[in-house]
Design a protein around this motif. Structure first.
Motif, mmCIF file in Angstrom:
data_model
loop_
_atom_site.group_PDB
_atom_site.id
_atom_site.type_symbol
_atom_site.label_atom_id
_atom_site.label_comp_id
_atom_site.label_asym_id
_atom_site.label_seq_id
_atom_site.Cartn_x
_atom_site.Cartn_y
_atom_site.Cartn_z
ATOM 1 N N VAL B 293 0.847 -1.180 0.000
ATOM 2 C CA VAL B 293 0.000 0.000 0.000
ATOM 3 C C VAL B 293 0.883 1.230 0.000
ATOM 4 O O VAL B 293 1.925 1.264 0.655
ATOM 5 N N GLU B 294 0.491 2.213 -0.801
ATOM 6 C CA GLU B 294 1.220 3.470 -0.815
ATOM 7 C C GLU B 294 0.208 4.592 -0.905
ATOM 8 O O GLU B 294 -0.604 4.635 -1.829
ATOM 9 N N GLU B 295 0.256 5.468 0.091
ATOM 10 C CA GLU B 295 -0.644 6.613 0.150
ATOM 11 C C GLU B 295 -2.088 6.221 -0.100
ATOM 12 O O GLU B 295 -2.797 6.828 -0.903
ATOM 13 N N GLY B 296 -2.510 5.175 0.567
ATOM 14 C CA GLY B 296 -3.911 4.775 0.523
ATOM 15 C C GLY B 296 -4.310 3.943 -0.675
ATOM 16 O O GLY B 296 -5.454 3.527 -0.788
ATOM 17 N N HIS B 297 -3.406 3.684 -1.604
ATOM 18 C CA HIS B 297 -3.740 2.863 -2.757
ATOM 19 C C HIS B 297 -3.123 1.477 -2.599
ATOM 20 O O HIS B 297 -1.955 1.343 -2.252
#
Lengths: 395, 329
Positions: B293-297
């Motif tokens: 996950v990165e910045e909510g994605h």
């Protein structure tokens, strides 16, 4: 004049007669009150770090459709519950901070007759009563004539030094008919005066060029314990009532390493400001003398200073509060406050501090409030609000 | 499949904060005429059940009216679970008192199954009883996708893992059983289901119309069975998943996880048989799927894992010569 007095007595008698029946009805709001307390209690709120808890408070104020919910420059949250006439305003406040840091596990444990968790008594349950006050009044079908200003104040404890309460009272434009500070514990508490207090921290450091061969050379622990002994030798008068409480000693980290620094926290309280000033002067001299004698660096810091202040025992606000407690079979425990009440009184308003329920293990992580006495404590608060609203507490 | 998977991930993966406006959610629920039942299955949970009932009931029934019915279905606790739950206003049932003619089996799945009979809601939301940081999001985060989207039939929770990396990237997945057992099995046999980030999470909400049509293992395999049976019937589009942030609960011993894995594996193999896959195993997938996950994605990570095999050494000519052995017939 006499007729007004008789009317006042009649009104008070009528109000007192209604109180016992209200205790049961207030418990209809039990779930909302306790849910607020648990949700608040699980948000860490150390002094200077109350932001998350304050956001929850302001959300609740908005959800309850209160007027003008706001967070001020200092971080206090406030909102208004308008009265039917709104000629006067009553301040009801509870401090939002507690003594536990962010790393403490703030999980609350809810039993059928108690809630346990850090800070539940001081002051999650007190703050919860402020949030739930509109629902509590609704449950009794009450609508006050006066506006109620609800305040969750920050930076109250320890080094906070009542900063939030002072800031709010200095900046708000409203005169208050009276102020009530709500604390979770302990039921029966009746504070109507602020006790003169001085909170001090002495830091001791052993300098790099310290001569370890000199007579009496030792580490910070031994020096601090000697210093405590010397402070305890300062004569403390019995009258006016005065005390010195040592509340914290921090020094050392292991078994076999001589610590080079440490600190001592203590509080001087007295019914006479001159005694506090005199003791402060003696402690300051003693610290300097000890520093020179021992070759250590000793620094005295005044963390908080509060003057004596208050209203008289015979003030109608105090008399009415006692009458309300008496009608609920609550034995008043008169105790001068070193808390937010000082800010109210210093700002020129009459005020009292009330406790809501019975608590155990105060300021430990297993702090516990008992639920059964809580509704009597709330009935006491609401009765006092009604009495103020009826003009029974005006001087 | 990768594009479909990414599209499903984008469209059907939510964060509880997407549903912060509970007033609007309740309006939508009422407009659609839906009723929602909340069920907490319990066995000796006196330490946490009081708080769960207090918080969820006060916030979601009294304050907002999102939940219409609140039940604790107990497997026969010998502590004060039922008394505490009742003190805070839950409808408390003994599982053995529900459908007594069907007998009494002891296990979480039994309570979930009997809830379908006992409760009235169009949507049933199940929440485990051992969550020490309980919050209303554990319920509204799951029922909201069902309220808002008619195509979604089953919404499942996933949680933040308390691991952070300075790069801003962090692995996002399930617990040990998920990562060691379930994800490899799904990668092999049901690759689309690897999109479900925490397939074993104990919190989910589903429509009655689907719950009443699937069998319920009474033990550890109930969550796995739900996923496999509903996937077989409706496909991945019927699912949603919601990030509920952190969940604090009891940690399980490795021994307990071994037992759990054994039960889950039984359920899984049963499904392979009933789905007609055990006798006709498809070609083995060689792509292993995880998440980051990165910045909510959420993004799927794929690893090609080919388990090549070497023959027994005894079949190698050079080995036979070196050891002066003759070839076995």
């Amino acid at each position: 004049m006499e007729s007004k007095l008789i009317n006042g007595e009649d009104t008070l008698a009528k109000l007192l007669a209604e109180i016992p029946g209200q205790v049961e009805r207030l418990s209809e709001v039990r779930e909302e009150l306790l849910a607020n307390a648990v949700l608040l209690g699980e948000i860490p709120a150390p002094t200077f770090g109350e932001g998350d808890r304050i956001r929850f408070v302001i959300d609740r104020f908005r959800e309850n459709d209160l007027v003008a919910p706001a967070i001020d420059d200092c971080g206090n949250a406030s909102a208004l519950l308008p009265g039917s006439e709104g000629e006067n305003t009553i301040l009801v406040m509870a401090h939002a901070d507690n003594v536990f840091d962010h790393e403490t596990n703030h999980a609350m444990c809810v039993g059928s007759d108690r809630i346990t968790g850090p800070g539940i008594a001081d002051n999650a349950i007190g703050l919860s009563s402020i949030l739930t006050l509109p629902a509590l009044l609704d449950s009794l079908g009450l609508k006050l004539k006066d506006d109620l200003l609800l305040l969750a104040n920050v930076k109250s404890l320890g080094r906070g030094n009542l900063e939030g309460a002072h800031h709010f009272l200095e900046t708000t434009q409203r005169p208050f008919r009276a102020g009530i500070c709500v604390e979770g514990a302990t039921q029966g508490r009746l504070s109507y005066s602020g006790l003169g207090a001085l909170r001090c921290e002495i830091s001791l450091r052993i300098p790099g060029d310290y001569d370890w061969n000199r007579f009496g050379a030792s580490g910070a622990i031994a020096h601090l314990s000697r210093l405590v002994g010397r402070i305890m030798e300062i004569p403390v008068p019995r009258e006016p009532k005065t005390s010195v409480v040592f509340g914290g000693l921090r020094c050392g980290s292991t078994y076999n390493t001589v610590p080079k620094r440490g600190s001592l926290r203590f509080e001087i309280t007295s019914e006479a400001d001159t005694v506090v000033t005199d003791l402060e002067s003696q402690v300051r001299d003693l610290s300097e003398e000890f520093s020179l004698e021992s070759g250590t660096e000793v620094k005295l810091e005044i963390v908080a200073r509060r003057p004596n202040c208050g209203i008289l025992f015979s003030h109608p606000l105090v008399k009415t509060t006692r009458a309300i407690m008496d009608s609920l079979a609550i034995t008043p425990k008169v105790d001068p406050s070193t808390g937010d009440l000082n800010a109210i009184v210093q700002a020129g308003h009459p005020g009292v501090t009330l406790g809501l329920t019975t608590a155990e293990n105060l300021r430990d992580e297993n702090e516990t409030v008992l639920l059964e006495p809580l509704f009597k404590g709330l009935a006491q608060l609401i009765a006092l609000l009604r009495a103020i609203d009826e003009g029974l507490c005006d001087a | 499949m990768t594009n479909d998977i990414n599209s499903w991930l984008e469209q059907n993966t939510f964060h509880h904060s997407d549903f912060w406006d509970l007033r609007k959610l309740v309006e939508e629920k009422e407009r659609k005429g839906l009723t929602i039942s909340l069920c907490i299955p319990t066995l000796n949970e006196e330490k946490t059940i009081g708080k769960e009932v207090l918080i969820l009931r006060s916030e979601l029934m009294e304050r907002y009216g999102l939940v219409d019915e609140f039940a604790v279905i107990d497997s026969g606790s010998d502590d004060r679970t039922r008394e505490v739950a009742s003190a805070y206003g839950a409808d408390v049932y003994l599982a053995s008192d529900i459908l007594p003619e069907m007998g009494n089996k002891r296990g979480k799945g039994e309570n979930l199954w009997k809830a379908i009979y006992q409760l009235k809601g169009d949507v049933i939301c199940y929440v485990d009883a051992d969550i020490s940081n309980i919050h209303p999001r554990f319920v509204y985060g799951l029922v909201a996708p069902l309220i808002q989207c008619d195509e979604i039939k089953y919404a499942k929770a996933f949680y933040d893992r308390p691991l952070n990396y300075s790069s801003g990237l962090r692995p996002s997945g399930g617990g040990r059983v998920t990562e060691i057992l379930i994800r490899p099995l799904f990668s092999l046999f049901y690759p689309e289901l690897t999109n479900v980030i925490q397939p074993l999470s104990g919190e989910y909400a589903a429509r009655r119309e689907v719950l009443e049509r699937i069998p319920f293992p009474i033990g550890y395999g109930v969550e796995t069975a739900h996923l496999l049976d509903l996937y077989q019937e409706y496909g991945i589009e019927a699912f949603a998943q919601t990030d509920l942030d952190r969940r604090v609960h009891r940690n399980q011993t490795t021994n307990a996880l071994g037992k759990m894995s054994f039960g889950i594996l039984q359920t899984f193999l049963n499904r392979l048989r009933s789905h007609g896959r055990i006798d006709q195993l498809p070609d083995m997938e060689t792509i292993y799927r995880q998440f980051e996950v990165e910045e909510g994605h959420y993004r799927q990570l794929t690893h090609k894992v080919v388990e090549e095999e070497r023959p027994p050494m005894i079949e190698i000519e050079a080995y036979l010569a070196r050891r002066k052995l003759s070839k076995q017939p």
